[in-house]
Scaffold this active site. Structure first.
Site, short mmCIF file in Angstrom:
data_model
loop_
_atom_site.label_atom_id
_atom_site.label_comp_id
_atom_site.label_asym_id
_atom_site.label_seq_id
_atom_site.Cartn_x
_atom_site.Cartn_y
_atom_site.Cartn_z
CG HIS A 5 -1.91 1.03 1.34
ND1 HIS A 5 -2.07 1.83 2.45
CD2 HIS A 5 -2.85 1.44 0.44
CE1 HIS A 5 -3.06 2.67 2.25
NE2 HIS A 5 -3.55 2.45 1.04
NE ARG A 6 -1.74 5.68 1.51
CZ ARG A 6 -2.26 6.41 2.47
NH1 ARG A 6 -1.49 7.26 3.14
NH2 ARG A 6 -3.54 6.36 2.78
CD GLU A 32 -3.06 2.24 -3.12
OE1 GLU A 32 -4.10 2.90 -3.18
OE2 GLU A 32 -2.09 2.59 -2.41
CG ASP A 34 -2.98 6.92 -3.22
OD1 ASP A 34 -4.08 6.36 -3.28
OD2 ASP A 34 -2.14 6.70 -2.32
CG HIS A 47 -3.23 9.29 0.36
ND1 HIS A 47 -3.91 10.11 1.24
CD2 HIS A 47 -4.03 8.23 0.16
CE1 HIS A 47 -5.06 9.56 1.55
NE2 HIS A 47 -5.16 8.41 0.91
CD GLU A 106 -7.35 5.44 -4.10
OE1 GLU A 106 -6.66 4.77 -3.32
OE2 GLU A 106 -8.26 6.21 -3.73
CE LYS A 108 -6.37 8.65 -2.76
NZ LYS A 108 -7.41 8.00 -1.92
CG ASP A 231 -0.08 0.73 5.60
OD1 ASP A 231 -0.28 1.19 4.47
OD2 ASP A 231 -0.83 0.99 6.59
O1 G3P Z 1 -6.06 0.53 -1.84
C1 G3P Z 1 -7.15 1.38 -1.59
C2 G3P Z 1 -6.88 2.35 -0.49
O2 G3P Z 1 -5.61 2.90 -0.70
C3 G3P Z 1 -7.91 3.43 -0.43
O3 G3P Z 1 -7.72 4.32 0.63
O4 G3P Z 1 -7.10 6.51 1.57
O5 G3P Z 1 -5.38 4.75 1.44
O6 G3P Z 1 -6.16 5.88 -0.63
P1 G3P Z 1 -6.53 5.41 0.74
CA CA Z 2 -4.89 4.60 -2.13
#
Ligand code: G3P
Ligand code: CA
Length: 240
Positions: A5-6, A32, A34, A47, A106, A108, A231
C-alpha cells in the site's frame, strides 16, 4: 496477492521511489499508488490533495506545476536517510516496475486525468497486463472503462459503519456488472464469508485494504479474497 500500500510504506516514505523500490525488493505481488494531475498536466504520485502532511509546505497539488511539486521533499518525516525523496511522477514509477509485479493505480483526481493516464500507459506496452486502475468515483470508473476498456477497474468502497448491507452490496455488484468493471476493492472490515461469496458468485474479483496483521490476512484469504493491500508487505514476504 500481497499488495504494498503506497509502496512498502511502513519501511519507507509512502508513494515515493524509495517505498516502491522497497516493495520490489520484498517481492510484493502488487504495488498500490495514488495519482493526481498537476496544473501542467503531469501525473504525480501522492495520496493527499495537498503537500502539507508529508512536506510541511501547504500547497494544493492540482494548482502546482510539476516543477513546483519537485521542490518539496516528502521523505524526512520518516527519517533523515529519506530526505532526498521527491514526489514522483507516474512515469518514474512505471520505469521502476519489473515485469512480475502488478500496479494498482488509484485515481484521486477527477476524470480529466484519464486521457493523460492513457497516454502515459501507452508508453509502456510491455506492462499492459500488469496495470489495474482503482477508484472511489463512479464517474471516473465509467469514463475509464470507455477510454481504456481493456484495463481492469476495481471499484473502491468503504463506509463509517464498517458493515455492508445487502442492498448496498447488490448495488455495487450491479454497478460493476453493468459497466464491465472487473470487481471490487473493499475496506477489509466490510468483508465476511457471505459478502465474499456473493461477489465471487457474480464472477467478480475481490481485493481489500488495508490489512496490517497476519491473522486478518489469513481469514480474508480463507474467505476467498484475491489480494490484500498492506502497509507491511514485509510481514508476508520477508524470508518467504
Ligand atoms: O487501496 C485502496 C486504499 O488505498 C484506499 O484508501 O485513503 O489509502 O487511498 P486510501
Ligand atoms: Ca490509495
Amino acid at each position: 496477492m500481497i499488495i504494498a500500500h503506497r509502496g512498502a510504506s511502513n519501511l519507507a516514505p509512502e508513494n515515493t521511489c524509495a517505498s516502491i523500490k522497497k516493495a520490489i525488493e520484498l517481492k510484493a505481488d502488487g504495488i498500490e499508488i495514488d495519482i493526481h494531475l498537476s496544473k501542467d498536466n503531469h501525473i504525480v504520485v501522492h495520496h493527499d490533495y495537498t503537500t502539507k502532511r508529508l512536506s510541511n509546505k501547504n500547497f494544493i497539488i492540482k494548482d502546482c506545476t510539476l516543477a513546483k511539486l519537485k521542490e518539496f521533499e516528502v521523505g524526512s518525516h520518516i527519517g533523515e536517510e529519506f530526505k532526498n525523496e521527491k514526489i514522483p511522477t507516474l512515469n518514474e514509477i512505471l520505469e521502476l516496475l519489473p515485469n512480475n509485479i502488478y500496479l494498482f493505480i488509484e485515481i484521486k483526481s477527477d476524470k480529466s486525468i484519464l486521457p493523460f493516464l492513457n497516454k502515459e500507459l501507452e508508453k509502456f506496452p510491455e506492462l499492459k497486463n500488469q496495470i489495474f486502475i482503482i477508484g472511489f468515483s463512479k464517474d471516473v470508473a465509467l469514463a475509464s472503462k470507455v477510454l481504456m476498456k481493456e484495463i481492469p477497474f476495481y471499484f473502491l468502497y468503504s463506509n463509517k459503519e464498517n458493515e455492508i448491507n445487502t442492498a448496498t452490496l447488490n448495488e455495487l455488484i450491479n454497478f460493476c456488472k453493468s459497466n464491465n468493471l472487473e470487481g471490487l476493492d473493499l475496506d477489509w472490515k466490510l468483508i465476511n464469508q457471505q459478502v465474499s461469496s456473493e461477489i465471487s458468485k457474480n464472477d467478480l474479483k475481490l481485493y481489500c485494504w488495508t490489512v496490517n496483521n497476519e491473522i486478518d490476512a489469513e481469514n480474508l484469504f480463507k474467505m476467498g479474497v484475491h489480494g490484500i493491500t498492506t502497509d507491511k508487505p514485509e510481514l508476508f514476504k520477508q524470508n518467504k
